[in-house]
Design an enzyme around this catalytic site. Structure first.
Site, PDB file in Angstrom:
ATOM      1  N   HIS A  29       0.854  -1.191   0.000  1.00 41.37           N
ATOM      2  CA  HIS A  29       0.000   0.000   0.000  1.00 41.37           C
ATOM      3  C   HIS A  29       0.885   1.235   0.000  1.00 41.37           C
ATOM      4  O   HIS A  29       1.961   1.228   0.607  1.00 41.37           O
ATOM      5  CB  HIS A  29      -0.909   0.004   1.245  1.00 41.37           C
ATOM      6  CG  HIS A  29      -2.089   0.884   1.100  1.00 41.37           C
ATOM      7  ND1 HIS A  29      -2.043   2.234   1.349  1.00 41.37           N
ATOM      8  CD2 HIS A  29      -3.352   0.608   0.705  1.00 41.37           C
ATOM      9  CE1 HIS A  29      -3.229   2.745   1.122  1.00 41.37           C
ATOM     10  NE2 HIS A  29      -4.051   1.789   0.720  1.00 41.37           N
ATOM     11  N   ASP A  61      -7.720  -5.399   0.096  1.00 45.15           N
ATOM     12  CA  ASP A  61      -8.151  -6.234  -1.023  1.00 45.15           C
ATOM     13  C   ASP A  61      -7.759  -7.698  -0.896  1.00 45.15           C
ATOM     14  O   ASP A  61      -8.172  -8.518  -1.710  1.00 45.15           O
ATOM     15  CB  ASP A  61      -7.618  -5.663  -2.341  1.00 45.15           C
ATOM     16  CG  ASP A  61      -8.314  -4.362  -2.663  1.00 45.15           C
ATOM     17  OD1 ASP A  61      -9.517  -4.259  -2.364  1.00 45.15           O
ATOM     18  OD2 ASP A  61      -7.658  -3.455  -3.191  1.00 45.15           O
TER      19      ASP A  61
END
Ligand code: COA
Length: 381
Positions: free
Chosen positions: A262, A316
């Site tokens: 991320h 996710d």
């Protein structure tokens, strides 16, 4: 002498406004909406309450929440023209393109789409938020040669969406999982799609244009599409026994493990922690544990290989598994993300407009000037 030009490629670390909406501490695995932790909101709030919080800045009273829920649910039905429009789309269309086009068209059915009054802007945003699930579910049914199921105003946003999509009112636990998934996707600070909405808002454009910009930006695989890619990986791997082989090969080939890494979180994404727990519960309740176990085996293997780096599982890694187990088709994952994020986009657009300044950055010109114009017949290739 002029200051040297600094190019902020990707706008990394560029602040465009002060904000009271969302705080991410990427080092400490913390996420707050309006000061409330994502863990508390996931445990105690509802999607509708979270939308109120994001837009108005405070938790509603019981009466305010009831009024707000009605304000959203009253918007669920589509005008006959909108229904006709959905029926006219090719059934092969990507649902994200359908949502983008339908939200844009929604502005045509509003007699006064543009307004400079905050409360009227919120009304229009709630019109879009209320109808988005109807559009997504109706298109999915139409492409499967089924009639759309009309919305029900007495169901929650989440339960109504699943009912319109799947055809039956979900049991309360399933509706709760959907609701938490929507809460987790509602807001995430100044990401690409939120910035897109902010740019459009800064021109004083209407809410339909603002949200359409956000959907267009979320559509790209570097932003909204990772949940689909992560699920495809889990389905391809197919069994927990093959996870280690997959991860070793992927990393050796310098491929990225979807659902990992991320830009802001350098540790566990707090949304991942919540979704993993819910995903495990949901899988065992629905008797579909294989997918979850495969995802977990990929996660364990990737964590082992990536140990010592700042690459950790993100939201996710399990959102696709959860959506799949809820019966949501894979190409609806990003539209469902959009359906929730409309709330965050709206909150940021409204906040930016309170102290608006047209967003107009610059590009450093590095091409030639004063070239002689050559008549077309005199040009050589
Ligand atoms: N799997 C394996 N390696 C990864 C990785 C992943 N998911 N994510 C990052 N890396 C590696 C990169 O290959 C790079 O290695 P290198 O320095 O040897 O080239 C290093 O980590 C830094 O990558 P970088 O692209 O600078 O990280 P970033 O912070 O800009 O990227 C993402 C963030 C999200 C774009 C990236 O982690 C990614 O592509 N993840 C997979 C897609 C995904 O899950 N997206 C959803 C985000 S919510």
């Amino acid at each position: 002498m002029k200051d040297p030009v600094v190019i902020h490629k990707g706008l990394d670390n560029v602040y465009v406004k002060e904000s009271k909406i969302c705080f991410i501490d990427g080092e400490a695995s913390r996420l707050f909406y309006r000061g409330y932790s994502i863990e508390d909101l996931a445990a105690h709030s509802t999607f509708e309450e979270t939308v109120y919080l994001l837009i108005y800045g405070t938790l509603p009273t019981k009466q305010q929440l009831q009024d707000f829920e009605k304000r959203i649910s009253a918007n669920r039905s589509l005008e006959p023209g909108m229904q006709q429009l959905l029926r006219s789309f090719p059934t092969t269309s990507d649902p994200m393109d359908v949502l983008r086009t339908a939200v844009s068209a929604m502005g045509l059915y509003d007699p006064q789409p543009a307004t400079d009054k905050t409360e009227e802007r919120i009304d229009k945003a709630l019109r879009i938020l209320g109808k988005a699930p109807t559009i997504i579910a109706a298109f999915d049914r139409l492409r499967n040669k089924k009639e759309p199921i009309p919305p029900e105003s007495n169901l929650t946003h989440s339960a109504n969406f699943l009912k319109m999509l799947i055809g039956k009112v979900p049991d309360p636990y399933v509706a709760h999982v959907m609701d938490v998934a929507l809460i987790l996707h509602a807001e995430h600070e100044m990401n690409a799609s939120t910035f897109s909405c902010t740019v459009t808002a800064s021109t004083l454009a209407d809410m339909y244009s603002i949200i359409t910009s956000g959907i267009g930006t979320l559509r790209g695989p570097l932003h909204g599409g990772a949940n689909e890619a992560a699920l495809k990986t889990v389905l391809e791997v197919g069994d927990s026994s093959r996870a280690e082989e997959y991860v070793t090969k992927a990393l050796a080939e310098k491929k990225r493990i979807m659902g990992f890494g991320h830009r802001v979180y350098r540790t566990w994404d707090p949304r991942y922690v919540i979704l993993k727990k819910l995903g495990k519960e949901l899988a065992s309740k629905e008797g579909q544990t294989k997918l979850f176990e495969t995802a977990e085996a990929i996660e364990q293997s990737a964590l082992k290989h990536l140990a010592g780096s700042s690459i950790f599982p993100n939201v996710d890694s399990y959102s696709g598994v959860v959506f799949h187990t809820l019966g949501i088709p894979t190409d609806l994952f990003t539209p469902v993300f959009a359906m929730s994020r409309i709330s965050g986009w709206t909150a940021h657009a409204i906040e930016y407009l309170e102290a608006n300044r047209l967003i107009r950055p610059k590009a450093l010109y590095v091409g030639p000037t004063s070239l002689p114009y050559t008549p077309i017949d005199a040009r050589t290739s």
